[in-house]
Design a protein around this motif. Structure first.
Motif, PDB file in Angstrom:
ATOM      1  N   PRO A  38      44.797  42.505  48.946  1.00  0.00           N
ATOM      2  CA  PRO A  38      43.931  43.660  49.203  1.00  0.00           C
ATOM      3  C   PRO A  38      43.043  44.003  47.997  1.00  0.00           C
ATOM      4  N   GLU A  39      41.925  44.654  48.267  1.00  0.00           N
ATOM      5  CA  GLU A  39      40.964  45.031  47.224  1.00  0.00           C
ATOM      6  C   GLU A  39      41.495  46.134  46.309  1.00  0.00           C
ATOM      7  N   ASP A  40      42.571  46.801  46.705  1.00  0.00           N
ATOM      8  CA  ASP A  40      43.118  47.917  45.925  1.00  0.00           C
ATOM      9  C   ASP A  40      43.708  47.465  44.597  1.00  0.00           C
ATOM     10  N   VAL A  41      43.933  46.157  44.449  1.00  0.00           N
ATOM     11  CA  VAL A  41      44.640  45.637  43.289  1.00  0.00           C
ATOM     12  C   VAL A  41      43.740  44.687  42.512  1.00  0.00           C
ATOM     13  N   GLU A  42      43.766  44.801  41.187  1.00  0.00           N
ATOM     14  CA  GLU A  42      42.995  43.918  40.316  1.00  0.00           C
ATOM     15  C   GLU A  42      43.931  42.846  39.758  1.00  0.00           C
ATOM     16  N   ILE A  43      43.541  41.584  39.903  1.00  0.00           N
ATOM     17  CA  ILE A  43      44.350  40.458  39.441  1.00  0.00           C
ATOM     18  C   ILE A  43      43.546  39.721  38.376  1.00  0.00           C
ATOM     19  N   PHE A  44      44.170  39.450  37.217  1.00  0.00           N
ATOM     20  CA  PHE A  44      43.458  38.768  36.143  1.00  0.00           C
ATOM     21  C   PHE A  44      44.409  37.932  35.300  1.00  0.00           C
ATOM     22  N   MET A  45      43.818  36.939  34.576  1.00  0.00           N
ATOM     23  CA  MET A  45      44.585  36.060  33.688  1.00  0.00           C
ATOM     24  C   MET A  45      44.492  36.593  32.266  1.00  0.00           C
ATOM     25  N   GLU A  46      45.611  36.454  31.536  1.00  0.00           N
ATOM     26  CA  GLU A  46      45.637  36.898  30.143  1.00  0.00           C
ATOM     27  C   GLU A  46      46.723  36.113  29.417  1.00  0.00           C
ATOM     28  N   ASP A  47      46.371  35.280  28.459  1.00  0.00           N
ATOM     29  CA  ASP A  47      47.324  34.506  27.643  1.00  0.00           C
ATOM     30  C   ASP A  47      48.286  33.676  28.494  1.00  0.00           C
ATOM     31  N   ASN A  48      47.769  32.861  29.403  1.00  0.00           N
ATOM     32  CA  ASN A  48      48.588  32.016  30.282  1.00  0.00           C
ATOM     33  C   ASN A  48      49.579  32.826  31.109  1.00  0.00           C
ATOM     34  N   GLN A  49      49.190  34.031  31.474  1.00  0.00           N
ATOM     35  CA  GLN A  49      49.981  34.915  32.329  1.00  0.00           C
ATOM     36  C   GLN A  49      49.053  35.538  33.356  1.00  0.00           C
ATOM     37  N   VAL A  50      49.593  35.823  34.522  1.00  0.00           N
ATOM     38  CA  VAL A  50      48.834  36.543  35.534  1.00  0.00           C
ATOM     39  C   VAL A  50      49.304  37.991  35.485  1.00  0.00           C
ATOM     40  N   ARG A  51      48.362  38.902  35.405  1.00  0.00           N
ATOM     41  CA  ARG A  51      48.693  40.328  35.375  1.00  0.00           C
ATOM     42  C   ARG A  51      48.034  41.027  36.557  1.00  0.00           C
ATOM     43  N   VAL A  52      48.659  42.100  36.989  1.00  0.00           N
ATOM     44  CA  VAL A  52      48.191  42.857  38.142  1.00  0.00           C
ATOM     45  C   VAL A  52      48.158  44.335  37.763  1.00  0.00           C
ATOM     46  N   ARG A  53      47.110  45.031  38.206  1.00  0.00           N
ATOM     47  CA  ARG A  53      47.072  46.489  38.017  1.00  0.00           C
ATOM     48  C   ARG A  53      46.279  47.118  39.160  1.00  0.00           C
ATOM     49  N   PRO A  54      46.585  48.369  39.480  1.00  0.00           N
ATOM     50  CA  PRO A  54      45.842  49.031  40.562  1.00  0.00           C
ATOM     51  C   PRO A  54      44.412  49.356  40.113  1.00  0.00           C
ATOM     52  N   ARG A  55      43.451  49.241  41.032  1.00  0.00           N
ATOM     53  CA  ARG A  55      42.054  49.552  40.700  1.00  0.00           C
ATOM     54  C   ARG A  55      41.837  51.054  40.565  1.00  0.00           C
ATOM     55  N   ASN A  56      42.592  51.828  41.350  1.00  0.00           N
ATOM     56  CA  ASN A  56      42.477  53.286  41.289  1.00  0.00           C
ATOM     57  C   ASN A  56      43.872  53.880  41.488  1.00  0.00           C
ATOM     58  N   THR A  58      45.099  55.654  43.990  1.00  0.00           N
ATOM     59  CA  THR A  58      45.445  56.063  45.353  1.00  0.00           C
ATOM     60  C   THR A  58      46.875  55.642  45.649  1.00  0.00           C
ATOM     61  N   ARG A  59      47.435  56.260  46.651  1.00  0.00           N
ATOM     62  CA  ARG A  59      48.817  55.957  47.028  1.00  0.00           C
ATOM     63  C   ARG A  59      48.972  54.482  47.436  1.00  0.00           C
ATOM     64  N   ARG A  60      47.995  53.984  48.194  1.00  0.00           N
ATOM     65  CA  ARG A  60      48.050  52.589  48.651  1.00  0.00           C
ATOM     66  C   ARG A  60      47.974  51.610  47.480  1.00  0.00           C
ATOM     67  N   ALA A  61      47.096  51.875  46.529  1.00  0.00           N
ATOM     68  CA  ALA A  61      46.943  50.975  45.376  1.00  0.00           C
ATOM     69  C   ALA A  61      48.224  50.938  44.556  1.00  0.00           C
ATOM     70  N   ARG A  62      48.825  52.093  44.344  1.00  0.00           N
ATOM     71  CA  ARG A  62      50.082  52.136  43.579  1.00  0.00           C
ATOM     72  C   ARG A  62      51.203  51.429  44.324  1.00  0.00           C
ATOM     73  N   ALA A  63      51.188  51.521  45.654  1.00  0.00           N
ATOM     74  CA  ALA A  63      52.227  50.872  46.455  1.00  0.00           C
ATOM     75  C   ALA A  63      52.037  49.361  46.484  1.00  0.00           C
ATOM     76  N   MET A  64      50.804  48.905  46.474  1.00  0.00           N
ATOM     77  CA  MET A  64      50.522  47.487  46.660  1.00  0.00           C
ATOM     78  C   MET A  64      50.694  46.636  45.404  1.00  0.00           C
ATOM     79  N   TYR A  65      50.536  47.225  44.219  1.00  0.00           N
ATOM     80  CA  TYR A  65      50.460  46.324  43.080  1.00  0.00           C
ATOM     81  C   TYR A  65      51.792  45.715  42.677  1.00  0.00           C
ATOM     82  N   GLY A  66      52.886  46.356  42.935  1.00  0.00           N
ATOM     83  CA  GLY A  66      54.193  45.728  42.712  1.00  0.00           C
ATOM     84  C   GLY A  66      54.429  44.600  43.702  1.00  0.00           C
ATOM     85  N   LEU A  67      54.027  44.814  44.953  1.00  0.00           N
ATOM     86  CA  LEU A  67      54.159  43.788  45.985  1.00  0.00           C
ATOM     87  C   LEU A  67      53.305  42.572  45.657  1.00  0.00           C
TER      88      LEU A  67
END
Length: 179
Positions: A38-56, A58-67
């Motif tokens: 989903p667009e609610d989550v930002e996915i990026f590479m950093e030091d040979n690791q994949v990191r995830v964080r919510p874009r905003n 909202t309740r949905r973004a916070r719920a989705m980024y752990g998943l």
């Protein structure tokens, strides 16, 4: 904040990860997987690791980024090591065998059952009663195992049927005899 979402996904040696917007493709020795998130989550590479964080926030973004982080971790683990699931068949005359890309099962019905396997799922049968399934996609593996188990679920009186390798069946006491 999700405790799981904060953790980075380590990329092991021999695994390639491509991130294009909200689509992640992972390639490794066991196969290749890709998935859109989903667009609610930002996915990026950093030091040979994949990191995830919510874009905003909202309740949905916070719920989705752990998943999303867990799904990416499962993709990386799947193409690197793979996942396995074991099914046990109990019952007199119940048996299984692999022929080509299908499992042939005799489960006490009047006819044998031919269960076609999805493309990336590989099966092997030990002693005609233990089915081992292997797949890089954890979700597809669980779905396939559940569909095979649904062909003859375990009944609680004699314990006959197909069960997962770690499943314990609570047995019921049968009908008490008359006088």
């Amino acid at each position: 904040m999700s405790r799981i979402g904060k953790l980075p996904v380590q990329i092991p040696q021999g695994v390639e990860v491509k991130i294009e917007g909200n689509k992640v493709s992972v390639k490794g020795p066991k196969g290749q997987l890709s998935r859109e998130f989903p667009e609610d989550v930002e996915i990026f590479m950093e030091d040979n690791q994949v990191r995830v964080r919510p874009r905003n926030q909202t309740r949905r973004a916070r719920a989705m980024y752990g998943l999303v982080r867990t799904l990416i971790n499962n993709m990386v683990t799947g193409v690197h090591k793979g996942f396995t699931k074991e099914l046990h068949i109990f019952g007199t005359g119940y048996r299984a065998e692999v022929k080509g890309n299908a499992i042939h099962l005799s489960l006490g019905y009047s006819h044998p059952i031919e269960f076609p396997l999805p493309e990336s799922v590989k099966a092997s049968v030990d002693k005609q009663t233990v089915i081992k399934l292997e797949c890089p996609d954890k979700e597809l593996l669980g779905l396939t195992a559940a569909r095979i188990r649904a062909l003859r679920p375990v009944e609680p009186y004699k314990g006959k049927g197909i069960r997962y390798g770690d499943e314990e069946v609570r047995r019921k006491v049968g009908k008490a005899g008359g006088k």
